[in-house]
Design an enzyme around this catalytic site. Structure first.
Site: not given
Length: 486
Positions: A391, A236-238, A183, A258, A292, A241
């Protein structure tokens, strides 16, 4: 324009239930192509197809898997020019980055895991002498630790590298005998369909690789919560995640995450400032800071603070911003209008928090269309500022001074993130002493370069698990122990 794509489900190119959505060139704001909008039912069908294919693919000879992955890499490189042009158009990367860091790296990862498919998966354990007891007679017991494929792996990839990031998930997963549902990010999903076509032409059996896309959360959510999925690999973003991890926890699905980063670059008072400037400057110059691992949070010892600021400002000022397809362009656009607005809002927030804009801070002159952000340097920052703690994911560098080594280490570790940090010092022993105390999954000493066999992943909110090199093969496998009497 690349036309309307179809979903790849169980070896069949399938019309999407919900039509198509436009993929926009960040440099021109024109439509690159149209990606399919999968329904939840179609994503579930892709996972079911992967489940069915797993029974056979997991038992194929490693040599056969290696040959297919190697052939796929060759096909990706055969079409390098066309693949790179598409990657540049949908991601906004410069031509050089699209060729060398996206398509070429993606193909090299398939070659790496073609070799990886042949790595040993069994390891002998030292025999153990057991005395007689309730569990049986005395004897010498041998044991074997063996890595087995996890099963069906959902690979959810980020927009900042539409070739290398998916390849870094799909190739080791397939090498280990897993099947996948891919995806890709909605901003630049078209390259992944090219990758799937190469794998199909290379001989990947139907259902082993499935690709689903969507402009909203529906497809991604289905790819995570499908009962046929055993593992989710996400970049992707925290924040996203964390939501994925909650779903995985309920189903006891394996995870590889990650996530975000706010890389600290510690510049000590004995550092080579030209080397530090070149490394930190990659936040401006490499894919407009949308990476990142970028050294976005510069912590500099006070004695060399002003000299480093001067060098960084000069470095940013010499970078050509503009059309990523044009020769000499270093800084292209960010991925979307929404992301440009987000980055600009952070710069404005930095001003309000008291940061000094040394260079940048305004839209660059020149490009009339496209989502451009000028390389921006914020000085006079403190560790409490949101621009220092959060970030930004753009070409923005923040600088915080410190007095001594202990303070620098404390500032570096005072972060929710811990992906990759950096240390610059002409005293290598000193640099390693500092590096060992940093709470980060990786540390670059006098470099932003990476060893692509070293484990990659983050501490704290920067992720869960490790991949790259043989560590990726471990990540996409389960350990099984086999014990027998000698």
């Amino acid at each position: 324009m690349n036309g309307d794509r179809k979903l790849l489900i169980g070896g069949r190119w399938t019309e999407p239930d919900h039509g198509h959505f436009d993929v926009i060139d960040p440099a021109t704001e024109e439509v690159v192509g149209r990606a399919p909008e999968a329904s939840r039912e179609q994503v579930y069908a892709a996972a079911a197809a992967a489940r069915e294919a797993f029974a056979t693919w997991s038992r194929t000879r490693p040599e056969e898997r290696a040959e297919i992955l190697d052939r796929a890499a060759g096909l990706m490189l055969r079409d390098l020019e066309g693949n790179a042009a598409l990657a540049r158009a949908e991601s906004g990367a410069t031509t050089g980055t699209a060729r060398g860091m996206q398509v070429a790296v993606g193909a090299s990862r398939f070659r790496r895991y073609a070799r990886g498919a042949l790595e040993p998966v069994e390891e002998a354990i030292t025999p153990q002498i057991n005395e007689a007891g309730p569990m049986g007679r005395a004897g010498v017991f041998g044991a074997l630790a063996a890595r087995r494929p996890v099963g069906v792996v959902t690979c959810i990839t980020s927009y900042n590298n539409p070739w290398a990031n998916p390849a870094g998930k799909v190739a080791p997963a397939l090498a280990m005998g897993n099947t996948v549902v891919v995806k890709p990010a909605p901003q630049d999903p078209l390259s992944v369909y090219r990758m799937a076509e190469a794998l199909e032409a290379a001989g990947v059996p139907p259902g082993v690789v499935n690709v689903v896309t969507g402009s909203g959360p529906e497809a991604g959510e289905a790819a995570v919560d499908s009962p046929d999925v055993d593992m989710v690999s996400f970049t992707g973003s925290t924040a996203v995640g964390q939501r994925i991890a909650e779903v995985c926890g309920r189903g006891m699905k394996r995870q590889l995450m990650e996530l975000g980063g706010k890389g600290a670059a510690l510049v000590l008072d004995d550092a080579d400032l030209d080397s530090a400037t070149a490394g930190i400057g990659t936040t401006f110059s490499f894919y407009s800071g949308q990476i990142c691992t970028a050294p976005t949070r510069v912590l500099v010892q006070r004695d060399v603070h002003d000299a480093l600021i001067e060098r960084l400002a000069a470095y940013a000022g010499h970078l050509k911003v503009g059309d990523p397809a044009a020769r000499g362009t270093v800084v292209g656009p960010v991925i979307s209008a929404a992301h440009r607005d987000r980055v600009e809002s952070y710069v404005e927030l930095g001003r309000k928090e008291g940061a000094r804009v040394v260079t940048g801070g305004e839209r660059p002159a020149g490009p009339e269309r496209g989502f451009y952000v000028a390389p921006t340097l914020l000085a006079d920052c403190t560790n409490e500022m949101r621009v220092v703690r959060e970030e930004i994911f753009g070409p923005v560098v923040v600088v915080v001074p410190f007095d001594d080594e202990e303070e620098g280490i404390a500032l570096a570790n005072d972060s929710d993130y811990g992906l990759i940090d950096y240390v610059w010092s002409s005293d290598v022993a000193r640099a390693f002493r500092v590096a060992r105390r940093l709470r980060a999954g990786g540390v670059g000493v006098n470099t932003v370069g990476r060893n692509m066999e070293a484990p990659f992943g983050g501490f704290k909110k920067s992720g869960v698990g490790r991949d790259v090199g043989s560590y990726a093969l471990h990540a996409y496998s389960e350990l099984q122990s086999i014990v027998w009497p000698g």
